[in-house]
Design a protein around this motif. Sequence first.
Motif, PDB file in Angstrom:
ATOM      1  N   GLY A  22      29.737  38.782  47.301  1.00 21.91           N
ATOM      2  CA  GLY A  22      31.054  39.284  47.685  1.00 21.91           C
ATOM      3  C   GLY A  22      31.890  39.816  46.545  1.00 21.91           C
ATOM      4  O   GLY A  22      33.030  40.244  46.758  1.00 21.91           O
ATOM      5  N   ILE A  23      31.362  39.828  45.336  1.00 16.76           N
ATOM      6  CA  ILE A  23      32.112  40.266  44.152  1.00 16.76           C
ATOM      7  C   ILE A  23      31.509  41.559  43.615  1.00 16.76           C
ATOM      8  O   ILE A  23      30.286  41.683  43.484  1.00 16.76           O
ATOM      9  N   LEU A  24      32.390  42.493  43.262  1.00 16.33           N
ATOM     10  CA  LEU A  24      31.969  43.742  42.625  1.00 16.33           C
ATOM     11  C   LEU A  24      32.568  43.801  41.229  1.00 16.33           C
ATOM     12  O   LEU A  24      33.789  43.786  41.049  1.00 16.33           O
ATOM     13  N   ALA A  25      31.695  43.822  40.232  1.00 26.25           N
ATOM     14  CA  ALA A  25      32.115  43.845  38.832  1.00 26.25           C
ATOM     15  C   ALA A  25      32.541  45.250  38.430  1.00 26.25           C
ATOM     16  O   ALA A  25      32.245  46.231  39.125  1.00 26.25           O
ATOM     17  N   LEU A  44      39.406  44.204  47.920  1.00 24.69           N
ATOM     18  CA  LEU A  44      40.652  43.632  47.439  1.00 24.69           C
ATOM     19  C   LEU A  44      40.571  43.431  45.926  1.00 24.69           C
ATOM     20  O   LEU A  44      39.549  42.976  45.414  1.00 24.69           O
ATOM     21  N   PRO A  45      41.632  43.763  45.194  1.00 27.18           N
ATOM     22  CA  PRO A  45      41.616  43.577  43.738  1.00 27.18           C
ATOM     23  C   PRO A  45      41.712  42.101  43.356  1.00 27.18           C
ATOM     24  O   PRO A  45      42.437  41.334  43.980  1.00 27.18           O
ATOM     25  N   ILE A  46      40.962  41.737  42.329  1.00 26.34           N
ATOM     26  CA  ILE A  46      41.023  40.378  41.786  1.00 26.34           C
ATOM     27  C   ILE A  46      41.735  40.402  40.437  1.00 26.34           C
ATOM     28  O   ILE A  46      42.767  39.771  40.240  1.00 26.34           O
ATOM     29  N   HIS A  47      41.136  41.143  39.504  1.00 22.19           N
ATOM     30  CA  HIS A  47      41.698  41.278  38.157  1.00 22.19           C
ATOM     31  C   HIS A  47      41.053  42.484  37.495  1.00 22.19           C
ATOM     32  O   HIS A  47      39.827  42.654  37.579  1.00 22.19           O
ATOM     33  N   ALA A  48      41.890  43.301  36.852  1.00 21.96           N
ATOM     34  CA  ALA A  48      41.382  44.502  36.193  1.00 21.96           C
ATOM     35  C   ALA A  48      40.515  45.283  37.188  1.00 21.96           C
ATOM     36  O   ALA A  48      40.962  45.632  38.257  1.00 21.96           O
ATOM     37  N   GLN A  49      39.264  45.540  36.860  1.00 22.64           N
ATOM     38  CA  GLN A  49      38.391  46.306  37.741  1.00 22.64           C
ATOM     39  C   GLN A  49      37.400  45.421  38.508  1.00 22.64           C
ATOM     40  O   GLN A  49      36.338  45.883  38.918  1.00 22.64           O
ATOM     41  N   TRP A  50      37.770  44.190  38.713  1.00 26.84           N
ATOM     42  CA  TRP A  50      36.979  43.276  39.538  1.00 26.84           C
ATOM     43  C   TRP A  50      37.531  43.291  40.957  1.00 26.84           C
ATOM     44  O   TRP A  50      38.740  43.234  41.167  1.00 26.84           O
ATOM     45  N   PHE A  51      36.605  43.326  41.948  1.00 22.48           N
ATOM     46  CA  PHE A  51      37.032  43.437  43.335  1.00 22.48           C
ATOM     47  C   PHE A  51      36.277  42.451  44.227  1.00 22.48           C
ATOM     48  O   PHE A  51      35.175  42.005  43.903  1.00 22.48           O
ATOM     49  N   LEU A  52      36.904  42.186  45.373  1.00 26.21           N
ATOM     50  CA  LEU A  52      36.379  41.245  46.354  1.00 26.21           C
ATOM     51  C   LEU A  52      36.158  41.960  47.676  1.00 26.21           C
ATOM     52  O   LEU A  52      37.056  42.655  48.180  1.00 26.21           O
ATOM     53  N   LEU A  53      34.965  41.810  48.243  1.00 28.26           N
ATOM     54  CA  LEU A  53      34.702  42.377  49.557  1.00 28.26           C
ATOM     55  C   LEU A  53      35.475  41.607  50.620  1.00 28.26           C
ATOM     56  O   LEU A  53      35.562  40.377  50.576  1.00 28.26           O
ATOM     57  N   ASN A  54      36.023  42.340  51.582  1.00 27.55           N
ATOM     58  CA  ASN A  54      36.825  41.723  52.623  1.00 27.55           C
ATOM     59  C   ASN A  54      36.577  42.439  53.941  1.00 27.55           C
ATOM     60  O   ASN A  54      36.223  43.620  53.975  1.00 27.55           O
ATOM     61  N   TYR A  55      36.737  41.712  55.046  1.00 34.07           N
ATOM     62  CA  TYR A  55      36.660  42.315  56.370  1.00 34.07           C
ATOM     63  C   TYR A  55      38.045  42.220  56.995  1.00 34.07           C
ATOM     64  O   TYR A  55      38.493  41.121  57.341  1.00 34.07           O
ATOM     65  N   PRO A  56      38.760  43.326  57.108  1.00 32.82           N
ATOM     66  CA  PRO A  56      40.163  43.313  57.555  1.00 32.82           C
ATOM     67  C   PRO A  56      40.391  42.571  58.859  1.00 32.82           C
ATOM     68  O   PRO A  56      41.445  41.962  59.049  1.00 32.82           O
ATOM     69  N   ALA A  57      39.414  42.581  59.747  1.00 32.54           N
ATOM     70  CA  ALA A  57      39.579  41.917  61.037  1.00 32.54           C
ATOM     71  C   ALA A  57      39.729  40.407  60.889  1.00 32.54           C
ATOM     72  O   ALA A  57      40.230  39.731  61.801  1.00 32.54           O
ATOM     73  N   GLY A  61      42.650  38.330  53.743  1.00 33.13           N
ATOM     74  CA  GLY A  61      41.767  38.161  52.588  1.00 33.13           C
ATOM     75  C   GLY A  61      41.773  36.764  52.002  1.00 33.13           C
ATOM     76  O   GLY A  61      41.016  36.484  51.068  1.00 33.13           O
ATOM     77  N   SER A  62      42.594  35.850  52.546  1.00 34.42           N
ATOM     78  CA  SER A  62      42.655  34.488  52.006  1.00 34.42           C
ATOM     79  C   SER A  62      41.311  33.780  52.121  1.00 34.42           C
ATOM     80  O   SER A  62      40.862  33.104  51.192  1.00 34.42           O
ATOM     81  N   GLU A  63      40.664  33.929  53.270  1.00 32.96           N
ATOM     82  CA  GLU A  63      39.375  33.271  53.473  1.00 32.96           C
ATOM     83  C   GLU A  63      38.301  33.895  52.586  1.00 32.96           C
ATOM     84  O   GLU A  63      37.455  33.196  52.019  1.00 32.96           O
ATOM     85  N   ALA A  64      38.338  35.224  52.449  1.00 32.23           N
ATOM     86  CA  ALA A  64      37.375  35.894  51.581  1.00 32.23           C
ATOM     87  C   ALA A  64      37.546  35.427  50.136  1.00 32.23           C
ATOM     88  O   ALA A  64      36.563  35.210  49.412  1.00 32.23           O
ATOM     89  N   TRP A  65      38.785  35.232  49.717  1.00 34.44           N
ATOM     90  CA  TRP A  65      39.057  34.769  48.354  1.00 34.44           C
ATOM     91  C   TRP A  65      38.593  33.328  48.171  1.00 34.44           C
ATOM     92  O   TRP A  65      38.006  32.974  47.141  1.00 34.44           O
ATOM     93  N   ARG A  66      38.815  32.487  49.159  1.00 36.33           N
ATOM     94  CA  ARG A  66      38.352  31.108  49.062  1.00 36.33           C
ATOM     95  C   ARG A  66      36.836  31.060  48.922  1.00 36.33           C
ATOM     96  O   ARG A  66      36.289  30.283  48.134  1.00 36.33           O
ATOM     97  N   ARG A  67      36.146  31.893  49.664  1.00 37.75           N
ATOM     98  CA  ARG A  67      34.688  31.904  49.619  1.00 37.75           C
ATOM     99  C   ARG A  67      34.152  32.567  48.345  1.00 37.75           C
ATOM    100  O   ARG A  67      33.077  32.219  47.866  1.00 37.75           O
ATOM    101  N   GLY A  68      34.907  33.520  47.821  1.00 36.57           N
ATOM    102  CA  GLY A  68      34.409  34.295  46.693  1.00 36.57           C
ATOM    103  C   GLY A  68      34.904  33.864  45.332  1.00 36.57           C
ATOM    104  O   GLY A  68      34.407  34.350  44.305  1.00 36.57           O
ATOM    105  N   TYR A  69      35.874  32.949  45.295  1.00 39.13           N
ATOM    106  CA  TYR A  69      36.516  32.577  44.025  1.00 39.13           C
ATOM    107  C   TYR A  69      35.514  32.111  42.978  1.00 39.13           C
ATOM    108  O   TYR A  69      35.479  32.619  41.856  1.00 39.13           O
ATOM    109  N   TRP A  70      34.687  31.123  43.326  1.00 35.84           N
ATOM    110  CA  TRP A  70      33.777  30.564  42.328  1.00 35.84           C
ATOM    111  C   TRP A  70      32.683  31.549  41.946  1.00 35.84           C
ATOM    112  O   TRP A  70      32.167  31.519  40.826  1.00 35.84           O
ATOM    113  N   SER A  71      32.334  32.437  42.858  1.00 36.37           N
ATOM    114  CA  SER A  71      31.375  33.497  42.506  1.00 36.37           C
ATOM    115  C   SER A  71      31.991  34.418  41.466  1.00 36.37           C
ATOM    116  O   SER A  71      31.322  34.848  40.515  1.00 36.37           O
TER     117      SER A  71
END
Length: 220
Positions: A22-25, A44-57, A61-71
């Motif tokens: 779920g993370i794009l470097a 969704l932006p995380i920091h600088a040019q790091w991004f998080l995949l999200n499904y708008p439906a 993005g809170s759940e996507a961030w919870r799942r993707g944070y440690w990754s």
Amino acid sequence: MFSDLEALRDALDQALALHTRGILAPGTLPPKYRALLLNNGYLLPIHAQWFLLNYPAYGDGSEAWRRGYWSFVRLYLSQRWGENYCLDATSTLLCRAVAWEVPQELVVWRREPGSALLELRQGNRLRICRTKLFPSKVENVLGIWVMEQNEALLQVSLSFIQANVDTVRTVLPGVQDTESLLALLHENGQHRKANWILQEMLAREKQGEYGKHLTENEVL
């Protein structure tokens, strides 16, 4: 409209092929695809040019961030420093507990000069610090370099334990050489912490979670 949908589908296909959990470097996704996905809420932006995949439906993005944070943490630290870092004591225990909640702040130790505070999504932070307390031994847990468990328990504050009881209870069964740990805590004047850990171990031993018998006379 059809061409817009086709372009969006192509962008999603690219992102799904290139992401890591779920993370794009930085530099992973071509700018034209990145802009299209950002504008439509799929990125969704995380920091600088790091991004998080999200499904708008699925929401904001809170759940996507919870799942993707440690990754994100794993990939960011690995790409930036390889093995030349270590989480501090509190962050080590959070990682070791595999309690994949998103901490307000994660602290990363480095031997080299320099410090930084990275502002991430939803007010979360990644603090980079130089320290003279960098442990002589580190261990890799789920791709993240952390302290040895006993060292983390020795360094962590009693207030952290009291505020994160479930986390500490989760990691205690993995403690190696409990007698040495408790003895070191007492030698360093951390009697309340040692007694809390001992009582927790004794309680769990009664439930069959510890193979080795412990008695208070062994450590007090």
